[in-house]
Write an enzyme that holds these catalytic residues in place. Structure first.
Site, PDB file in Angstrom:
ATOM      1  N   ASP A 102      -7.514  -3.177  14.226  1.00 33.82           N
ATOM      2  CA  ASP A 102      -8.880  -3.547  13.839  1.00 33.82           C
ATOM      3  C   ASP A 102      -8.891  -4.731  12.872  1.00 33.82           C
ATOM      4  OD1 ASP A 102      -7.914  -2.377  11.553  1.00 33.82           O
ATOM      5  OD2 ASP A 102      -9.420  -0.801  11.405  1.00 33.82           O
ATOM      6  N   GLU A 162      -9.672  -2.028   5.327  1.00 36.56           N
ATOM      7  CA  GLU A 162     -10.349  -1.717   6.580  1.00 36.56           C
ATOM      8  C   GLU A 162     -11.592  -2.585   6.756  1.00 36.56           C
ATOM      9  OE1 GLU A 162      -8.796  -0.032   8.559  1.00 36.56           O
ATOM     10  OE2 GLU A 162      -8.069   1.901   7.839  1.00 36.56           O
ATOM     11  N   HIS A 195      -7.196  -5.160  10.115  1.00 41.51           N
ATOM     12  CA  HIS A 195      -7.049  -4.931   8.670  1.00 41.51           C
ATOM     13  C   HIS A 195      -5.707  -5.452   8.171  1.00 41.51           C
ATOM     14  CE1 HIS A 195      -5.223  -0.799   9.754  1.00 41.51           C
ATOM     15  NE2 HIS A 195      -4.290  -1.371   9.029  1.00 41.51           N
ATOM     16  N   ASP A 226       0.826  -1.214   0.000  1.00 39.43           N
ATOM     17  CA  ASP A 226       0.000   0.000   0.000  1.00 39.43           C
ATOM     18  C   ASP A 226       0.860   1.264   0.000  1.00 39.43           C
ATOM     19  OD1 ASP A 226       0.935  -0.520   2.554  1.00 39.43           O
ATOM     20  OD2 ASP A 226      -1.029  -0.849   3.431  1.00 39.43           O
TER      21      ASP A 226
END
Ligand code: GLP
Length: 290
Positions: A141, A148, A143, A72
């Site tokens: 979380d 996400e 991800h 990313d």
């Protein structure tokens, strides 16, 4: 899925770096048949990168025939910004090893047409015949890359809005100022990661404990996108003790017992890289109790 538990982040890094080295060495890459690796940023892989740099410095590993694809990149952050993922990768890994600059692939978060940039990236991965090993970290979380919660588990490389929790978590790299953290990123999709022939995920620290439990003890769920690895035929999660805090004691004992059987009953020397029993003869003698 295999879960390997080590006592701390350092020993996790040792395990993962040694594993990657063994995979590249066993693959014996050439210019015509390079080893294609997917790589993450974040604090989790830093120890791994340090060790890979040491292996290269000592001559026991080469990246000459390795092609990399990063997961990313932030949108709109200048490429030479100290917190861009370009800078991160060059500072922590690429400038210290013998990888050819033309073999490094990182999404361009400043491309004029971001969608076209993402499509080009997917096409380039395909042109190499896919990714052999995708290394990843996770956010608190759950991800993976910047996928996400709620991201499609089939998702491909695309532009993604970051969750507020991720912006908060990453503010530490921007002087603690949330307003300085980019709100958009380009990211490979969950599907892009899962298409790799092998997925290896590093999970360390108590702040990842809930995510680890959701990822491996509950069902495959787009709210914890890394849980998609449950459906992968060759996946490995390497975590430290702190990250196991929310797992059931039974889960921890189960995965530790597998390593114990491998060490004490089968013998490491009889195991292949993926934990498979390498020698049929030795396997027979073990299973027949001799
Ligand atoms: C970012 C990256 C992820 C990374 C995560 C965790 O969100 N896009 O790829 O896994 O941070 O980072 P850290 O390892 O610093 O906890």
């Amino acid at each position: 899925m295999r879960l390997v538990i080590r006592n701390k982040a350092d020993t996790v890094a040792d395990y993962v770096a040694t594993y990657i080295k063994a995979r590249i060495t066993q693959f014996a890459p050439t210019a015509e048949r390079p080893f294609v690796i997917g790589l993450p940023t974040g604090s989790s892989p830093i120890g791994v990168y340090k060790r890979l740099v040491q292996f290269c410095a000592s001559g026991s590993l080469s990246f000459k025939h390795v092609v990399s694809f990063n997961m990313d990149e932030y949108v709109g952050l200048p490429r030479d910004h100290p917190e861009s993922y370009h800078s991160f990768m060059w500072n922590h890994l690429f400038k210290h090893i013998d990888i050819l600059p033309e073999n490094v692939n990182i999404l361009n978060g400043n491309a004029e047409d971001l969608e076209a940039e993402c499509d080009k990236y997917e096409a380039k991965i395909k042109s190499y015949g896919g990714i052999e090993l995708f290394l990843g970290g996770i956010g608190p979380d759950g991800h993976i890359a910047f996928n996400e919660p709620g991201s499609s588990l089939q998702s491909r490389t695309r532009v993604k809005t970051l969750a507020y929790e991720t912006i908060l978590a990453n503010a530490r790299f921007f002087g603690g100022d949330v307003t300085k953290v980019p709100m958009l990123a380009l990211t490979v999709g969950v599907g892009t990661v899962m298409d790799a022939r092998e997925v290896v995920v590093i999970i360390t620290g108590a702040n990842k404990a809930i995510a680890l439990a959701k990822c491996i003890e509950e069902g495959v769920n787009h709210m914890w996108t890394v849980s998609a690895i449950q459906t992968h035929s060759r996946s490995l999660v390497v975590c430290d003790d702190d990250a196991t805090l929310e797992l059931h004691v039974k889960t921890v004992r189960y995965f530790k017992s597998i390593e114990q059987v491998q060490d004490e009953m089968i013998g490491r020397e009889n195991l292949g890289l993926y934990g498979q029993v390498a020698g049929q003869l030795k396997y027979s003698s073990v299973s027949s109790g001799n």
